[in-house]
Design a protein around this motif. Structure first.
Motif, PDB file in Angstrom:
ATOM      1  N   PRO A 239       0.808  -1.232   0.000  1.00  0.00           N
ATOM      2  CA  PRO A 239       0.000   0.000   0.000  1.00  0.00           C
ATOM      3  C   PRO A 239       0.832   1.270   0.000  1.00  0.00           C
ATOM      4  O   PRO A 239       0.491   2.249  -0.677  1.00  0.00           O
ATOM      5  CB  PRO A 239      -0.825  -0.127   1.291  1.00  0.00           C
ATOM      6  N   ALA A 281      -9.323  -1.935   0.105  1.00  0.00           N
ATOM      7  CA  ALA A 281      -9.597  -2.594   1.378  1.00  0.00           C
ATOM      8  C   ALA A 281     -11.006  -3.187   1.381  1.00  0.00           C
ATOM      9  O   ALA A 281     -11.229  -4.303   1.875  1.00  0.00           O
ATOM     10  CB  ALA A 281      -9.437  -1.607   2.525  1.00  0.00           C
ATOM     11  N   GLU A 314      -6.094  -6.141   4.279  1.00  0.00           N
ATOM     12  CA  GLU A 314      -7.132  -5.108   4.422  1.00  0.00           C
ATOM     13  C   GLU A 314      -6.671  -3.993   5.356  1.00  0.00           C
ATOM     14  O   GLU A 314      -6.796  -2.798   5.032  1.00  0.00           O
ATOM     15  CB  GLU A 314      -8.421  -5.726   4.958  1.00  0.00           C
ATOM     16  N   THR A 315      -6.151  -4.360   6.513  1.00  0.00           N
ATOM     17  CA  THR A 315      -5.738  -3.340   7.477  1.00  0.00           C
ATOM     18  C   THR A 315      -4.565  -2.516   6.957  1.00  0.00           C
ATOM     19  O   THR A 315      -4.478  -1.322   7.253  1.00  0.00           O
ATOM     20  CB  THR A 315      -5.377  -3.982   8.816  1.00  0.00           C
ATOM     21  N   PHE A 317      -4.041  -1.633   3.847  1.00  0.00           N
ATOM     22  CA  PHE A 317      -4.578  -0.649   2.908  1.00  0.00           C
ATOM     23  C   PHE A 317      -5.411   0.410   3.634  1.00  0.00           C
ATOM     24  O   PHE A 317      -5.396   1.587   3.253  1.00  0.00           O
ATOM     25  CB  PHE A 317      -5.401  -1.343   1.824  1.00  0.00           C
ATOM     26  N   VAL A 318      -6.140   0.024   4.674  1.00  0.00           N
ATOM     27  CA  VAL A 318      -6.871   1.017   5.468  1.00  0.00           C
ATOM     28  C   VAL A 318      -5.894   2.002   6.107  1.00  0.00           C
ATOM     29  O   VAL A 318      -6.126   3.222   6.108  1.00  0.00           O
ATOM     30  CB  VAL A 318      -7.727   0.316   6.541  1.00  0.00           C
ATOM     31  N   ALA A 346     -14.086   2.206   7.884  1.00  0.00           N
ATOM     32  CA  ALA A 346     -13.075   1.222   7.484  1.00  0.00           C
ATOM     33  C   ALA A 346     -12.400   0.606   8.706  1.00  0.00           C
ATOM     34  O   ALA A 346     -12.176  -0.616   8.764  1.00  0.00           O
ATOM     35  CB  ALA A 346     -12.039   1.881   6.579  1.00  0.00           C
ATOM     36  N   ALA A 350     -12.669  -3.398   9.882  1.00  0.00           N
ATOM     37  CA  ALA A 350     -11.470  -4.213  10.098  1.00  0.00           C
ATOM     38  C   ALA A 350     -11.402  -4.728  11.532  1.00  0.00           C
ATOM     39  O   ALA A 350     -11.036  -5.882  11.776  1.00  0.00           O
ATOM     40  CB  ALA A 350     -10.224  -3.396   9.757  1.00  0.00           C
TER      41      ALA A 350
END
Length: 451
Positions: A239, A281, A314-315, A317-318, A346, A350
């Motif tokens: 990211p 994400a 995911e986290t 990119f968040v 977001a 997560a």
């Protein structure tokens, strides 16, 4: 996941604050605003006079809590800063940083029926000095940027640690290990699909290809533990590599040669970058939940290892999306509040998914979950300060006049702002012609000195 070490999990209405860098939690905050009026009484006469000796701003009266297993140690830290002489920075949970002095001694109380909790009553008086003076920007500047970026770094570090730990389990079957690597490949496919449809694709696609090449070289190693560490670093750093394309860069010391043809310069857009990170994400979360949408490539996860890999990605990119938000020059309170809602949604998503996977990797997931909670608290402090310094967008019924007269009405006290406001009204409301306001409501960004 209920975390007894995290006050926001127990009492979600609390807001974080800090005095001289030592944090605590606020229940109520109030302050006095007005004029300093001195009344003079005359003996034997039924009259009095009032002298206005200037404005009054403050003091702040704060009711707060210190919560946690280490509440005694935290209270001692607060005692030390309460005793410190001179002024300091009070991080107000709604108004942001204010240079203050402790107006009167603070009160700290303990109770036998409130173990792990200390109550604080204190009163701060603003000095009038602007702690943000000398710092560039207004809408895009976070008050405690170092603290927020530190929390974001904690999220990324926890994500890398989680991915590395779930892939390096010694007794893991080779098929499960392959599923984990397959989940990372699916993440790369999701990224390729999302970035392929954005305006910055020409810049982002080479970055994606380079990362995919690094991943292929990493999995060519025969040692599974080395592979686990390498691919976790690649996944956690992906990211930031994409986000770098959206961060404004300082101007080059030497401009382009006058003999070379002038190419259209690429202008980084943090808004587009943060939007992209949150979109990626969301797509990863959809895949982790078993979505079979055509927009989300790959198969549904069948092992906990895959779900944990998706959570780590995911986290990451968040976290990068929130980091890019620090570069955005917000134009209004509504604009900043909308971005805060995106980031908090977001983080909440997560955190919820992390809580659901806590039993599969207790240590790594708990570290990641706590990092997400800390980032949420830092974000709340910073966005409260940013929103407090911005002007609102107001909605008015269109008068029988053009955009020029509307701009004159709101910015006429400062002629330099009339033309910029005219252009903003036309752009904001998508007017075909400045002389025609249309039938619908008109949005106006109210200037600081507006009427």
């Amino acid at each position: 996941m209920l975390d007894f070490a995290n006050p926001s999990s127990l009492l979600p209405g609390l807001r974080p604050a800090a005095w001289r860098g030592v944090t605590f939690w606020v229940i109520d905050a109030s302050h006095t605003v007005g004029r300093r009026i001195h009344a003079t009484l005359y003996p034997g006469l039924d009259l009095k006079t009032h002298d206005d000796v200037g404005p009054i701003d403050g003091p702040f009266r704060i009711s707060g809590l210190v919560i946690g297993d280490d509440y005694v140690a935290k209270t001692k830290a607060l005692e030390a800063v309460f005793r410190a002489p001179g002024s300091g920075t009070f991080m107000h949970p709604w108004l942001g940083p204010v240079d203050c002095v402790l107006l009167r001694p603070a009160e700290i109380s303990f109770a036998s029926d409130e173990l792990r909790v200390a109550r604080i009553e204190c009163e701060f008086d603003p000095t009038g000095d602007d702690v943000l003076s000398g710092l560039p920007g207004i809408g895009g500047l976070f008050a405690s940027l170092s603290g927020l970026l530190g929390a974001i770094g904690g999220v990324i570090g926890a994500a890398v640690g989680l991915a590395s730990s779930v892939l390096s389990v010694v007794p893991m079957a080779l098929a499960i290990f392959s599923f984990g690597l397959g989940a990372i490949s699916t993440v790369f496919s999701i990224v390729d699909r999302v970035i392929g449809g954005v305006a910055q694709a020409a810049v982002l696609v080479p970055i994606a290809r380079a990362v995919a090449g690094d991943f292929k070289r990493a999995i060519a190693n025969g040692d599974r533990k080395i592979i686990a560490g390498a691919v976790a670093q690649i996944l956690g750093g992906y990211p930031a590599q994409l986000g770098g394309a959206f961060r404004p860069q300082p101007p080059a010391a030497l401009g382009p040669s006058s003999e070379a043809p002038a190419a259209k310069p690429y202008v980084p857009d943090p808004r587009a970058g943060a939007t992209l990170m949150f979109a990626i994400a969301g797509q990863i979360a959809a895949r982790a939940s078993g979505s079979v949408s055509a927009d989300v490539p790959g198969r549904s996860p069948v092992t906990a290892t895959e779900r944990l890999i998706y959570l780590a990605a995911e986290t990451a990119f968040v976290a990068e999306g929130i980091s890019l938000m620090a570069e955005i020059d917000f134009e209004s309170r509504q604009d900043a509040a909308a971005w805060q809602d995106k980031a908090e949604a977001a983080l909440a998503g997560a955190s919820s998914r992390a809580a659901g996977l806590a039993s599969d990797a207790p240590g790594g997931v708990a570290t990641l979950w706590q990092a997400l909670q800390e980032t949420g608290g830092r974000l709340a402090i910073d966005m409260s300060e940013v929103i407090g310094r911005l002007q609102p967008v107001i909605t008015i019924d269109p008068p029988r006049a053009g955009a020029w007269l509307l701009a004159q009405h709101y910015a006429g006290d400062d002629p330099r702002q009339v033309v910029p406001m005219l252009h903003d009204i036309v752009r904001r409301n998508r007017l075909r012609h400045p002389a025609i306001l249309g039938a619908g409501p008109i949005e106006v960004l109210k200037p600081e000195s507006g009427r």
